[in-house]
Design an enzyme around this catalytic site. Structure first.
Site, PDB file in Angstrom:
ATOM      1  N   ASP A  39      -2.014  -0.152   5.868  1.00 12.29           N
ATOM      2  CA  ASP A  39      -2.453   0.466   7.127  1.00 12.29           C
ATOM      3  C   ASP A  39      -3.973   0.547   7.262  1.00 12.29           C
ATOM      4  O   ASP A  39      -4.476   0.850   8.333  1.00 12.29           O
ATOM      5  CB  ASP A  39      -1.882   1.885   7.237  1.00 12.29           C
ATOM      6  CG  ASP A  39      -2.512   2.825   6.221  1.00 12.29           C
ATOM      7  OD1 ASP A  39      -2.495   2.482   5.017  1.00 12.29           O
ATOM      8  OD2 ASP A  39      -3.038   3.886   6.621  1.00 12.29           O
ATOM      9  N   ASP A  44       0.859  -1.173   0.000  1.00 16.60           N
ATOM     10  CA  ASP A  44       0.000   0.000   0.000  1.00 16.60           C
ATOM     11  C   ASP A  44       0.908   1.240   0.000  1.00 16.60           C
ATOM     12  O   ASP A  44       2.079   1.163   0.391  1.00 16.60           O
ATOM     13  CB  ASP A  44      -0.879  -0.042   1.262  1.00 16.60           C
ATOM     14  CG  ASP A  44      -1.646   1.243   1.477  1.00 16.60           C
ATOM     15  OD1 ASP A  44      -2.300   1.712   0.525  1.00 16.60           O
ATOM     16  OD2 ASP A  44      -1.568   1.796   2.597  1.00 16.60           O
ATOM     17  N   PHE A  45       0.376   2.362  -0.426  1.00 16.45           N
ATOM     18  CA  PHE A  45       1.206   3.571  -0.511  1.00 16.45           C
ATOM     19  C   PHE A  45       0.949   4.535   0.655  1.00 16.45           C
ATOM     20  O   PHE A  45       1.794   4.706   1.534  1.00 16.45           O
ATOM     21  CB  PHE A  45       0.972   4.262  -1.866  1.00 16.45           C
ATOM     22  CG  PHE A  45       1.833   5.467  -2.065  1.00 16.45           C
ATOM     23  CD1 PHE A  45       3.181   5.337  -2.355  1.00 16.45           C
ATOM     24  CD2 PHE A  45       1.302   6.745  -1.931  1.00 16.45           C
ATOM     25  CE1 PHE A  45       3.991   6.454  -2.511  1.00 16.45           C
ATOM     26  CE2 PHE A  45       2.103   7.868  -2.080  1.00 16.45           C
ATOM     27  CZ  PHE A  45       3.446   7.718  -2.379  1.00 16.45           C
ATOM     28  N   ASP A  46      -0.268   5.131   0.680  1.00 15.63           N
ATOM     29  CA  ASP A  46      -0.566   6.150   1.691  1.00 15.63           C
ATOM     30  C   ASP A  46      -0.662   5.540   3.084  1.00 15.63           C
ATOM     31  O   ASP A  46      -1.415   4.592   3.298  1.00 15.63           O
ATOM     32  CB  ASP A  46      -1.885   6.854   1.356  1.00 15.63           C
ATOM     33  CG  ASP A  46      -1.814   7.608   0.047  1.00 15.63           C
ATOM     34  OD1 ASP A  46      -1.297   8.733   0.062  1.00 15.63           O
ATOM     35  OD2 ASP A  46      -2.255   7.067  -0.991  1.00 15.63           O
TER      36      ASP A  46
HETATM   37 MG   LIG Z   1      -3.024   3.269   3.162  1.00 14.11          MG
END
Ligand SMILES: [Mg+2]
Length: 273
Positions: free
Chosen positions: A217, A35-37
């Protein structure tokens, strides 16, 4: 293997996670799907300004350069937005819109909707547009496999609720086969649905079933963590409930995981060459 960042000198990594990272590093083929953000990039107010932490970014570029090692990003962002903020070389696979859009290579982009799907969505949108434009403040947002009707800026809860009822009724009468999803001040119509787990399955299959590291997250990352199998490594970033076997506190600690994986994978590649 003589990988030697001793855990006691590595306060961000608990010993069980460090050992799991070292085990994963020895896999014959490895997919690092992230995942990025909130995982690589700290959350910021302006989504366009999000960037991976420099340490995470450098570790990913180094991993990408190693043999039998694929780095990929799996995000809720559109492919376009993910490509813009991701900072990865063009050949890095990207999964956008929670698994709906997959770009395996720059010349192999799997569209979110078939032409038939797109036509269904277009026809329904034409049908709903007059209802939406008659209510000041309401607007339509196009999505990869559908569209959303937003009522956040509509004055009066009653006007907003009656618009939602009206578009739902019209959609049900016109094309009851589309997926309808309710949110806060929004209703969404889509020809296809997917999760990050679906996106991760596509990547794994395309790459010939490598061992997988996935980290994320958010709630939507649980779908990807849930499709991991024996020999994979799942990491939850943050304190929320998770099915993942391991957890780190924040993107900074995630960067340490990636640095350790880079070092161990380099070592492993050197000894098996
Ligand atoms: Mg995220």
């Amino acid at each position: 293997m003589a990988v030697d960042p001793a855990s006691e000198n590595d306060p961000d990594l608990d010993p069980a996670l460090a050992a799991a990272v070292d085990r994963l590093a020895a896999a014959p083929a490895l997919l690092i799907a992230l995942d990025f953000d909130g995982t690589l990039a700290p959350e910021v107010d302006d989504p366009a300004a999000a960037r991976a932490l420099p340490a995470a970014h450098a570790a990913l570029l180094a991993l990408h350069a190693l043999p039998a090692t694929t780095v990929a990003l799996v995000s809720g962002r559109s492919l376009e937005s993910l490509a813009a903020v991701g900072g990865m070389p063009d050949e890095v696979p990207l999964v956008g819109s929670h698994g709906l859009e997959v770009r395996l290579r720059p010349d192999d982009v799997r569209p979110a909707a078939t032409p038939q799907d797109a036509e269904r969505v277009r026809l329904l949108r034409l049908r709903l547009e007059p209802l939406v434009s008659a209510v000041p403040g309401a607007w339509i947002e196009q999505k990869p496999a559908g569209f959303a009707v937003h009522t956040r800026r509509v004055e009066g809860a009653e006007a907003a609720a009656s618009l939602i009822d009206a578009v739902r009724a019209e959609a049900a009468a016109h094309d009851a086969g589309l997926t309808v999803r309710d949110g806060k001040n929004v209703v969404e119509f889509a020809a296809r649905d997917a999760t990050k787990g679906d996106g991760l399955r596509v990547l794994r299959a395309e790459l010939g079933s490598p061992a997988v590291l996935f980290a994320g997250d958010d709630v939507t990352d649980e779908d990807a963590l849930g499709v991991l199998v024996e020999g994979d490594l799942g990491i939850k970033v943050g304190a929320a409930p998770t099915v993942a076997a391991h957890r780190v506190a924040d993107p900074r600690a995630m960067a340490r995981v990636l640095e350790r994986l880079r070092d161990a994978r380099r070592e492993s590649a050197a000894t098996t060459r």
